[in-house]
Design an enzyme around this catalytic site. Structure first.
Site, PDB file in Angstrom:
ATOM      1  N   SER A 112      39.413  28.039  45.650  1.00  0.00           N
ATOM      2  CA  SER A 112      37.986  27.899  45.362  1.00  0.00           C
ATOM      3  C   SER A 112      37.717  28.603  44.039  1.00  0.00           C
ATOM      4  CB  SER A 112      37.145  28.569  46.456  1.00  0.00           C
ATOM      5  OG  SER A 112      35.780  28.654  46.062  1.00  0.00           O
ATOM      6  N   TYR A 151      35.458  35.685  52.043  1.00  0.00           N
ATOM      7  CA  TYR A 151      35.905  34.392  51.505  1.00  0.00           C
ATOM      8  C   TYR A 151      36.579  34.580  50.148  1.00  0.00           C
ATOM      9  CZ  TYR A 151      35.433  29.455  49.984  1.00  0.00           C
ATOM     10  OH  TYR A 151      35.647  28.160  49.531  1.00  0.00           O
TER      11      TYR A 151
END
Ligand SMILES: NC(=O)c1ccc[n+]([C@@H]2O[C@H](COP(=O)([O-])OP(=O)(O)OC[C@H]3O[C@@H](n4cnc5c(N)ncnc54)[C@H](O)[C@@H]3O)[C@@H](O)[C@H]2O)c1
Length: 253
Positions: A145, A158
């Site tokens: 990401s 995350y």
């Protein structure tokens, strides 16, 4: 001309019941792959398989909880049993809570995030590499990401997990390249999926993610799927250990 880069290749996509994983599974099948659609969401995985079979493709469901090492081992073994080998593994499933700084992330959220988003990639690589080595190599594409590369507000667990995915991608590339295994990652920016419904409903977060976009739209799952297919195909044959950013240009702005 129909592209046929993956004719008869055995491909596993995790998190393939939804979003980026579903579109990637469909795109692999469109190019001839036999796809193992792995997800904890059985109904969603079945819907992906139905979409693939509806256009004449080949796919099967593997109900898999990627936080469970034994489930991942069974996912790989099942793909090898069904399709004879494993050529491509796309580690894409994840779980993480949004709007959590380090201090407001609970122990459970931290451990679940690391298990679902980083441990899943570790064990996917572990069992996937063992299977690929038995047939002379293969390719692994991990979903990272942009949050693994630059900061995002209140997304602590995350970001840590995705940073780990990027480092693990380099580790696998380093250790297994000479044995015929390439490992790369794709780093999506804001992409329209079930996961980002809360983002589109949060004006502050949406503004943060879109003000520097160089293109006039957010990403679609197929944008990421097409990058994954490139990284999995021979067209990227001299690339390994890389993290390819697919984000409408936001990070370079
Ligand atoms: N959508 C974005 O903007 C964006 C941006 C950057 C990175 N990503 C990454 O893309 C990947 C796919 O995300 P998405 O946006 O398509 O989300 P999504 O919610 O549409 O899909 C995630 C899938 O993972 C599955 N999953 C969750 N926990 C699981 C578990 N324990 N075992 C097996 N499957 C499990 C879910 O059932 C779901 O099908 C993720 O790795 C995510 O971090 C997405």
């Amino acid at each position: 001309m129909t592209a046929t880069r993956f004719v008869d290749a055995s491909v596993i996509v995790t998190g393939a019941a939804s979003g980026i994983g579903r579109r990637t599974a469909v795109r692999f099948a469109e190019e001839g792959a036999k796809v193992t659609v792995a997800d904890i969401n059985e109904a969603g995985a079945k819907a992906t398989v139905e979409e693939i079979e509806g256009t004449g493709g080949t796919a099967r469901v593997a109900v898999t909880d990627v936080t469970d090492k034994d489930d991942i081992a069974a996912m790989v073994a099942g793909a090898v049993e069904a399709y004879g080998r494993l050529d491509v593994l796309h580690n894409n499933a994840y779980w993480a809570p949004i709007n959590r700084t380090v201090t407001d992330t609970s122990d459970d959220e931290w451990h679940r995030t690391i298990a679902a988003t980083l441990g899943s990639v570790f064990y996917g690589c572990k069992f996937g590499i063992e299977a690929m080595l038995r047939n002379g190599g293969g390719t692994i594409v991990n979903t990272a990401s942009t949050a693994g590369l630059v900061a995002s507000p209140s997304f602590a667990a995350y970001m840590a997990a995705k940073g780990g995915v990027i480092a693990l991608t380099r580790s696998v590339a380093f250790d297994y390249g000479k044995q015929g295994i390439r490992c790369n990652a794709v780093a999506p920016g804001l992409t329209k999926t079930a996961a980002t419904v809360p983002v589109f409903a949060d004006p502050d977060r949406l503004n943060f993610l879109t003000t520097k976009l160089l293109l006039d739209r957010a990403g679609e799952p197929v944008d990421i799927a097409n990058a994954v297919l490139f990284l999995a195909s021979d067209e990227s044959g001299f690339m390994t250990g890389q993290t390819m950013v697919v984000d409408g240009g936001r990070l370079i702005a």
